[in-house]
Design an enzyme around this catalytic site. Structure first.
Site, PDB file in Angstrom:
ATOM      1  N   GLU A 262     -10.939 -42.949  15.718  1.00 19.95           N
ATOM      2  CA  GLU A 262     -10.971 -44.100  16.374  1.00 19.95           C
ATOM      3  C   GLU A 262      -9.712 -44.956  16.483  1.00 19.95           C
ATOM      4  OE1 GLU A 262     -14.304 -46.893  15.589  1.00 19.95           O
ATOM      5  OE2 GLU A 262     -15.701 -45.223  15.812  1.00 19.95           O
ATOM      6  N   HIS A 383     -14.094 -36.065  15.840  1.00 19.60           N
ATOM      7  CA  HIS A 383     -15.066 -37.376  15.694  1.00 19.60           C
ATOM      8  C   HIS A 383     -16.229 -36.713  16.665  1.00 19.60           C
ATOM      9  CE1 HIS A 383     -15.739 -41.906  16.242  1.00 19.60           C
ATOM     10  NE2 HIS A 383     -16.596 -41.126  15.503  1.00 19.60           N
ATOM     11  N   PRO A 388     -27.666 -41.419  16.919  1.00 20.39           N
ATOM     12  CA  PRO A 388     -28.513 -41.021  15.755  1.00 20.39           C
ATOM     13  C   PRO A 388     -29.915 -40.349  16.543  1.00 20.39           C
ATOM     14  CG  PRO A 388     -28.087 -43.391  15.702  1.00 20.39           C
ATOM     15  CD  PRO A 388     -27.581 -42.912  16.899  1.00 20.39           C
ATOM     16  N   ASP A 420     -15.063 -37.821  11.094  1.00 20.22           N
ATOM     17  CA  ASP A 420     -16.454 -38.739  11.157  1.00 20.22           C
ATOM     18  C   ASP A 420     -17.294 -37.719  11.753  1.00 20.22           C
ATOM     19  OD1 ASP A 420     -18.431 -40.171  11.317  1.00 20.22           O
ATOM     20  OD2 ASP A 420     -17.478 -41.666  12.401  1.00 20.22           O
ATOM     21  N   ASN A 422     -20.434 -38.037  11.608  1.00 17.80           N
ATOM     22  CA  ASN A 422     -21.537 -38.993  12.010  1.00 17.80           C
ATOM     23  C   ASN A 422     -22.932 -37.963  11.560  1.00 17.80           C
ATOM     24  OD1 ASN A 422     -21.090 -41.557  13.256  1.00 17.80           O
ATOM     25  ND2 ASN A 422     -19.953 -40.165  14.699  1.00 17.80           N
ATOM     26  N   ASN A 480     -19.736 -45.092   5.019  1.00 21.84           N
ATOM     27  CA  ASN A 480     -19.925 -46.220   6.191  1.00 21.84           C
ATOM     28  C   ASN A 480     -20.985 -47.011   5.541  1.00 21.84           C
ATOM     29  OD1 ASN A 480     -21.827 -46.501   9.130  1.00 21.84           O
ATOM     30  ND2 ASN A 480     -19.977 -46.978   8.969  1.00 21.84           N
ATOM     31  N   PHE A 485     -26.524 -49.504   8.628  1.00 23.19           N
ATOM     32  CA  PHE A 485     -26.486 -48.130   8.121  1.00 23.19           C
ATOM     33  C   PHE A 485     -25.625 -48.230   6.937  1.00 23.19           C
ATOM     34  CE2 PHE A 485     -24.715 -44.095   7.564  1.00 23.19           C
ATOM     35  CZ  PHE A 485     -25.724 -43.185   7.411  1.00 23.19           C
TER      36      PHE A 485
END
Length: 598
Positions: A262, A383, A388, A420, A422, A480, A485
């Protein structure tokens, strides 16, 4: 005026009166003035103010300091102490009866009144002290721009915008003022984080061989909005504040390799690259494959940036893994009909990328290598999609990434995959990286709206390890931490066959992360926590040249890292790249995808 039925001619006195009135009028008026972001100025950082003026013809324009018909004046106000419990907030209440502390709210005042011990009370003033809140304002500058100094800390600033007449006189009636919050100092040096060694042991000989890696999603300014992070103070969300905190943490860790996610293109070019270059780093940036976003007056994008210490490593090559184009090639090789292919492409095309950089260690030479060649390392920074409801797309991207890495490195050099992802430790993505396969009954495989999972053969043949799980037996509890979250999404993966992890940095516990509700906060500039680990190369005996066969291609490897001859099966595309200063050829296209997709 009409006299005797005829208009009266204007006299010289009328002209004189009109001219006098015109001379007394301001040549421009102030139509708008406001702070551009947040309301807390930072020492040594210019206060961001927008000023719009309007001339007598009704034309409006932004003044950046060039208009001669307006005067600027910066004033410094009285000291306003910060809240005892929340040093990042201005106080609204002062207890003059018991604790003599300052508080930002009634709740803090009651908390202090009932629970603070006497040793935490402030000093009782010798006088009533009420006059300090009514202190005078003093002028500190007469320019359009102003950078607060140490003398301004804990004091508000006021910017007076004063229109002028043609002869330069002030028109006080048309003046407009804007007042800031109190000035805060630049962020303190980054907090120290304890390093935890693998197995509780550390050999002194490793100090000269180890190298340190840092990974961090720094939260792009594009996404740092009050709607997403309503609990964070506006000034703490501003890039003007966060960029200083980020750089201080990066420098404090003194990592040899830094992988960031990012990172905005403008931030990379204007802030990170020049600032880290001064600290001895070289940087490579790759934006995501998405349309630019108009942000703060210009179009920009965000993506991944990898930095490395030039005294420790030199860059030999790099590759870009474009997941969208790799997806297209993967579906083409699966020989599905056009409708299925289009449905899958619509599902997976999200613009995510990975940046791979091939580095050679300048200090640690490889045993038995020709001409004292240093260890070679492939550093991948990625990344993966943040959605979700798209576990299938995340797994598809993970599959593409591992396949691309295998082709790029021919599985013959140490690999770091940072980013990241996720994906939590119980996800299919994590399992795929860790075990090289995914069990058929995994929860993430149950939702497959486009039929992607049915097209994949989820057997990568590569088992990787994470730095944190290897050292402590578990992943970091939080990487995170927001109101919506709280969990682990970021990892530093490595190839355990040729790399050893020596230590990792301790991640803050929940009590520390929740001091200001969640992240980001006034002391932690991102919603993610940085990960840091130290590694060492294995100096194992090199295996004999071998033939590695993988779906649709055969790789004849004549040297562990050098000149690779490839028979690309039905792709038939080979391209070698050599970076300046490198004397070896690296097959950055040596995978089951044509080079143009990298």
């Amino acid at each position: 005026m009409v006299q005797d039925g005829r208009p009266r001619a204007e006299s010289d006195s009328d002209h004189d009166r009109s001219d006098a009135e015109d001379e007394d009028k301001a040549y421009v008026t102030v139509s708008r003035a406001e702070l551009m972001r947040g309301h807390r100025p930072v020492v040594v950082s210019e206060v961001p103010v927008y000023v719009a003026l309007e001339d007598r013809d009704g034309r409006r324009f932004e003044d950046k300091g060039s208009c001669q018909y307006v005067k600027y004046r910066w004033m410094r106000g009285p000291v306003i102490e910060p809240c005892f419990f929340h040093p990042h907030k201005m106080s609204q209440i002062k207890d003059v009866a018991k604790t003599y502390n300052h508080y930002c709210s009634r709740e803090c005042f009651l908390r202090g009144w009932h629970h603070l011990g006497q040793h935490q009370w402030g000093k009782k003033p010798e006088t009533d002290g009420y006059e300090e809140m009514l202190g005078e304002w003093t002028q500190v500058a007469s320019t359009r721009q102003y950078c607060p100094s140490q003398n301004d800390i804990n004091r508000p600033l006021r910017m007076d915008i004063i229109p002028l007449t043609k002869d330069g006189r002030e028109c006080v009636n048309g003046m407009m003022s804007i007042t800031t919050g109190t000035v805060i100092p630049t962020p303190k040096e980054a907090r120290m984080r304890q390093m935890i060694s693998n197995g509780g042991q550390f050999n002194a000989e490793w100090l000269s061989k180890q190298f340190k890696v840092m990974n961090w999603n720094i939260l792009a300014d594009l996404y740092a909005t009050e709607n997403v992070y309503p609990y964070c103070e506006k000034w703490a969300l501003s890039w003007n504040w966060r960029k200083h905190l980020i750089i201080k943490e990066l420098k404090s860790m003194a990592a040899d390799i830094i992988t960031l996610q990012e990172v905005q293109k403008d931030a990379f070019e204007e802030w990170f690259r020049p600032t880290l270059m001064e600290a001895g780093y070289e940087g490579i940036f790759q934006p995501k494959k998405r349309d630019p976003i108009f942000h703060r007056g210009k179009y920009t994008t965000e993506g991944c940036a990898t930095f490395f210490k030039t005294t420790r490593f030199k860059r030999l090559d790099k590759a870009i893994f474009d997941y969208d184009k790799l997806s297209q090639q993967e579906l083409l090789s699966a020989r599905v009909d056009n409708d299925v292919e289009q449905k899958c492409l619509h599902r997976v095309n999200r613009g995510n990328i990975a940046l791979a950089v091939i580095l050679e260690d300048r200090l640690q030479k490889k045993n038995g290598s020709a001409a004292g060649q240093g260890h070679i390392l492939c550093v991948v920074n990625t990344h993966i999609l943040c959605d979700p409801g798209a576990a299938d797309v995340k797994l598809f991207q993970a599959h593409l990434l591992l396949k691309a890495i295998q082709g790029t490195t021919a599985c013959r050099m140490p690999i770091l995959v940072c980013g990241d992802f996720n994906s939590t430790p119980d996800s299919a993505v994590y399992e795929y990286f860790r075990r090289g396969q995914v069990r058929q009954d995994h929860e993430d495989l149950k939702k497959d709206p486009a039929g992607l999972m049915r097209l994949l053969h989820l057997q990568s043949g590569t088992c990787m390890a994470t730095a944190y799980e290897t050292c402590t037996g578990k992943e970091a509890t939080f990487t995170n931490y927001t109101e919506d979250f709280k969990g682990t999404l970021d990892y530093i993966w490595f190839s355990p066959d040729n790399l050893s992890v020596l230590a990792i940095s301790q991640v803050d516990d929940e009590a520390q992360l929740s001091q200001e509700s969640a992240l980001p906060s006034s002391t932690r500039p991102s919603d993610h926590v940085s990960l840091v680990a130290t590694f060492m190369f294995h100096d194992a005996h090199e295996p004999e040249p071998q033939v590695a066969t993988r779906r649709g291609m055969t790789m004849m490897t004549n040297h562990p890292h050098g000149n690779m001859a490839h028979q690309m099966g039905h792709y038939g595309h080979v391209q070698h790249g050599t970076a300046p200063g490198g004397d070896m050829g690296y097959a950055m296209g040596a995978m089951g995808y044509p080079q143009q997709y990298l």
